[in-house]
Scaffold this active site. Structure first.
Site, PDB file in Angstrom:
ATOM      1  CB  SER A 120      -0.905   0.014   1.229  1.00  0.00           C
ATOM      2  OG  SER A 120      -0.137  -0.173   2.394  1.00  0.00           O
ATOM      3  CG  HIS A 141      -3.383  -1.358  -2.910  1.00  0.00           C
ATOM      4  ND1 HIS A 141      -3.712  -0.041  -2.695  1.00  0.00           N
ATOM      5  CD2 HIS A 141      -3.327  -1.916  -1.673  1.00  0.00           C
ATOM      6  CE1 HIS A 141      -3.845   0.174  -1.406  1.00  0.00           C
ATOM      7  NE2 HIS A 141      -3.619  -0.948  -0.767  1.00  0.00           N
ATOM      8  CD  GLU A 153      -4.894   2.480  -5.494  1.00  0.00           C
ATOM      9  OE1 GLU A 153      -4.339   1.950  -4.518  1.00  0.00           O
ATOM     10  OE2 GLU A 153      -4.940   3.711  -5.648  1.00  0.00           O
ATOM     11  CG  ASN A 191      -3.579   3.753   1.461  1.00  0.00           C
ATOM     12  OD1 ASN A 191      -4.574   3.742   2.172  1.00  0.00           O
ATOM     13  ND2 ASN A 191      -2.952   2.655   1.084  1.00  0.00           N
TER      14      ASN A 191
HETATM   15  N1  3HC Z   1     -15.396 -12.693   3.573  1.00  0.00           N
HETATM   16  C1  3HC Z   1     -16.550 -12.898   2.939  1.00  0.00           C
HETATM   17  N2  3HC Z   1     -17.642 -12.100   3.101  1.00  0.00           N
HETATM   18  C2  3HC Z   1     -17.549 -11.086   3.989  1.00  0.00           C
HETATM   19  C3  3HC Z   1     -16.357 -10.816   4.701  1.00  0.00           C
HETATM   20  C4  3HC Z   1     -15.251 -11.675   4.453  1.00  0.00           C
HETATM   21  N3  3HC Z   1     -14.075 -11.478   5.070  1.00  0.00           N
HETATM   22  N4  3HC Z   1     -16.565  -9.734   5.492  1.00  0.00           N
HETATM   23  C5  3HC Z   1     -17.822  -9.326   5.281  1.00  0.00           C
HETATM   24  N5  3HC Z   1     -18.414 -10.146   4.376  1.00  0.00           N
HETATM   25  C6  3HC Z   1     -19.752 -10.002   3.798  1.00  0.00           C
HETATM   26  C7  3HC Z   1     -20.888 -10.295   4.779  1.00  0.00           C
HETATM   27  O1  3HC Z   1     -21.200 -11.653   4.781  1.00  0.00           O
HETATM   28  C8  3HC Z   1     -22.019  -9.467   4.222  1.00  0.00           C
HETATM   29  O2  3HC Z   1     -22.627 -10.126   3.128  1.00  0.00           O
HETATM   30  P1  3HC Z   1     -24.128  -9.691   2.603  1.00  0.00           P
HETATM   31  O3  3HC Z   1     -24.028  -8.298   2.058  1.00  0.00           O
HETATM   32  O4  3HC Z   1     -24.462 -10.669   1.558  1.00  0.00           O
HETATM   33  O5  3HC Z   1     -24.996  -9.753   3.812  1.00  0.00           O
HETATM   34  C9  3HC Z   1     -21.303  -8.229   3.692  1.00  0.00           C
HETATM   35  O6  3HC Z   1     -19.925  -8.612   3.483  1.00  0.00           O
HETATM   36  C10 3HC Z   1     -21.363  -7.091   4.666  1.00  0.00           C
HETATM   37  O7  3HC Z   1     -20.811  -7.535   5.903  1.00  0.00           O
HETATM   38  P2  3HC Z   1     -21.541  -7.374   7.314  1.00  0.00           P
HETATM   39  O8  3HC Z   1     -23.035  -7.479   7.150  1.00  0.00           O
HETATM   40  O9  3HC Z   1     -20.881  -8.303   8.284  1.00  0.00           O
HETATM   41  O10 3HC Z   1     -21.137  -5.954   7.833  1.00  0.00           O
HETATM   42  P3  3HC Z   1     -21.269  -4.551   7.172  1.00  0.00           P
HETATM   43  O11 3HC Z   1     -22.496  -4.392   6.366  1.00  0.00           O
HETATM   44  O12 3HC Z   1     -20.991  -3.629   8.295  1.00  0.00           O
HETATM   45  O13 3HC Z   1     -20.033  -4.494   6.150  1.00  0.00           O
HETATM   46  C11 3HC Z   1     -17.811  -4.066   5.572  1.00  0.00           C
HETATM   47  C12 3HC Z   1     -18.737  -4.762   6.542  1.00  0.00           C
HETATM   48  C13 3HC Z   1     -17.922  -4.722   4.185  1.00  0.00           C
HETATM   49  C14 3HC Z   1     -16.394  -4.268   6.113  1.00  0.00           C
HETATM   50  C15 3HC Z   1     -18.222  -2.554   5.470  1.00  0.00           C
HETATM   51  O14 3HC Z   1     -18.279  -1.997   6.746  1.00  0.00           O
HETATM   52  C16 3HC Z   1     -17.258  -1.741   4.651  1.00  0.00           C
HETATM   53  O15 3HC Z   1     -17.319  -1.752   3.422  1.00  0.00           O
HETATM   54  N6  3HC Z   1     -16.350  -1.008   5.323  1.00  0.00           N
HETATM   55  C17 3HC Z   1     -15.302  -0.215   4.675  1.00  0.00           C
HETATM   56  C18 3HC Z   1     -14.174  -1.128   4.325  1.00  0.00           C
HETATM   57  C19 3HC Z   1     -13.042  -0.394   3.673  1.00  0.00           C
HETATM   58  O16 3HC Z   1     -13.062   0.804   3.467  1.00  0.00           O
HETATM   59  N7  3HC Z   1     -12.007  -1.153   3.333  1.00  0.00           N
HETATM   60  C20 3HC Z   1     -10.829  -0.606   2.731  1.00  0.00           C
HETATM   61  C21 3HC Z   1      -9.787  -0.422   3.798  1.00  0.00           C
HETATM   62  S1  3HC Z   1      -8.362   0.370   3.150  1.00  0.00           S
HETATM   63  C22 3HC Z   1      -7.435  -0.907   2.583  1.00  0.00           C
HETATM   64  O17 3HC Z   1      -7.749  -2.073   2.698  1.00  0.00           O
HETATM   65  C23 3HC Z   1      -6.202  -0.505   1.859  1.00  0.00           C
HETATM   66  C24 3HC Z   1      -4.969  -0.509   2.691  1.00  0.00           C
HETATM   67  O18 3HC Z   1      -3.890  -0.155   1.869  1.00  0.00           O
HETATM   68  C25 3HC Z   1      -4.989   0.377   3.907  1.00  0.00           C
END
Ligand code: 3HC
Length: 284
Positions: A120, A141, A153, A191
């Protein structure tokens, strides 16, 4: 170029997520980590996340067992990459470790194999320069949680060829992701845009502008973000956020990227977010 046989180096959160989507989309995957316990725990996590997808009706039980059958594990890079088309590296963001791994991948992967990094914050051009094949080195990414987030990315280093870029973008589409091509500058796009927002939210906490849950509520309800910036920082890891901000600050030389002192203080105290049970919020 067809990418069918793959390896993922690093069995942490990102590595197991990447192995999960590759295997679910028909690729054989060797998951490589020096720590056998990390491999066992990654395999359990993948099985659990596939179960979750079966439970939600997104995939059939048979797809889950086929995906698991396509995953093997290894503790040694040399043994795991001798017949692959692509390797994705997803180890911690330490330059020395990446240099060592890319040197080993270059020595042991087939000549035509593409070497991708999920970094990242480390320059893809620099990683390419650790190998004799910089044209086949590229950034891939992914975003956490990898099975859910649809962006990849695709980072083009100074020497990355069009053929490498096309192969990796094509693979990302096969994985049901949206590849977006970006150039190799610090923090890429994701980022560089995300971390200043998180940093500013932490300044708001430090200056007492609002309580952490109120800051997050402003951003979830007001801007429709799925997670507020402080919850997201805890999810990513406060140490990871600090490291990325330091890279942006050092390499772009602009004070707007200076890490908030409160972020440094929490990292020093070991309050690293969700993985530590304590960050801006507490976790069981
Ligand atoms: N594997 C498979 N499925 C998953 C999962 C996993 N690890 N985690 C969540 N899910 C699925 C759930 O089963 C659910 O499925 P559905 O829509 O069919 O019901 C769906 O994803 C949503 O999960 P939840 O219902 O448990 O919870 P939320 O609705 O709160 O969603 C989230 C969780 C998807 C994490 C949401 O909060 C989100 O999108 N958050 C932002 C995440 C984000 O911004 N990520 C990027 C981080 S930055 C990065 O990674 C880059 C690095 O360089 C820093």
């Amino acid at each position: 170029m067809t990418i069918q046989r793959t390896a993922v180096v690093g069995a942490g959160t990102m590595g197991n997520g990447i192995a999960h989507v590759l295997a679910l989309h028909g690729r054989s995957v060797t998951l490589i980590d020096v720590d056998p316990d990390a491999l066992a725990s990654a395999t359990d996590t993948i099985a659990g996340n596939l179960d979750r997808q079966v439970g939600k009706g997104h995939i059939e039980a048979e797809e889950k067992s086929d995906a698991l059958d396509r995953i093997s594990t290894a503790t040694d890079v040399a043994a795991g990459v001798d017949d692959v088309d692509l390797v994705v590296e997803a180890v911690p963001e330490e330059k020395e470790m990446k240099a060592e791994i890319f040197g080993a991948l270059d020595a042991h992967a087939p000549e035509e194999a593409v070497l991708a990094s999920n970094t990242s914050s480390i320059s893809i051009t620099w990683i390419g320069a650790q190998t004799e094949r910089p044209g086949q080195v590229i950034g891939m990414h992914f975003f956490n949680p990898v099975p859910v987030m649809t962006l990849v990315e695709v980072v083009r280093g100074q020497r990355t060829t069009d053929a490498t870029l096309d192969a990796v973008s094509g693979l990302a589409e096969d994985l049901d992701k949206n590849p977006v091509e970006v150039e190799d500058y610090p923090g890429f796009v994701s980022n560089r845009v995300l971390m200043p927002m998180i940093n500013e939210a932490i300044f708001c906490v430090m200056e007492g502008v609002a309580e952490p849950d109120n800051i997050d509520t402003v951003m979830t309800l007001g801007m429709n973000h799925p997670m507020g910036p402080l919850t997201l920082a805890d999810f990513i890891g406060l140490d990871v956020c600090l490291h990325i901000l330091e890279v942006l600050h050092d390499e772009l030389g602009d004070d707007k990227y200076r890490p908030c002192p409160l972020l440094r203080r929490k990292v020093t105290a070991g309050e690293l977010g969700r993985k530590a049970g304590e960050g801006f919020f507490s976790y069981d």
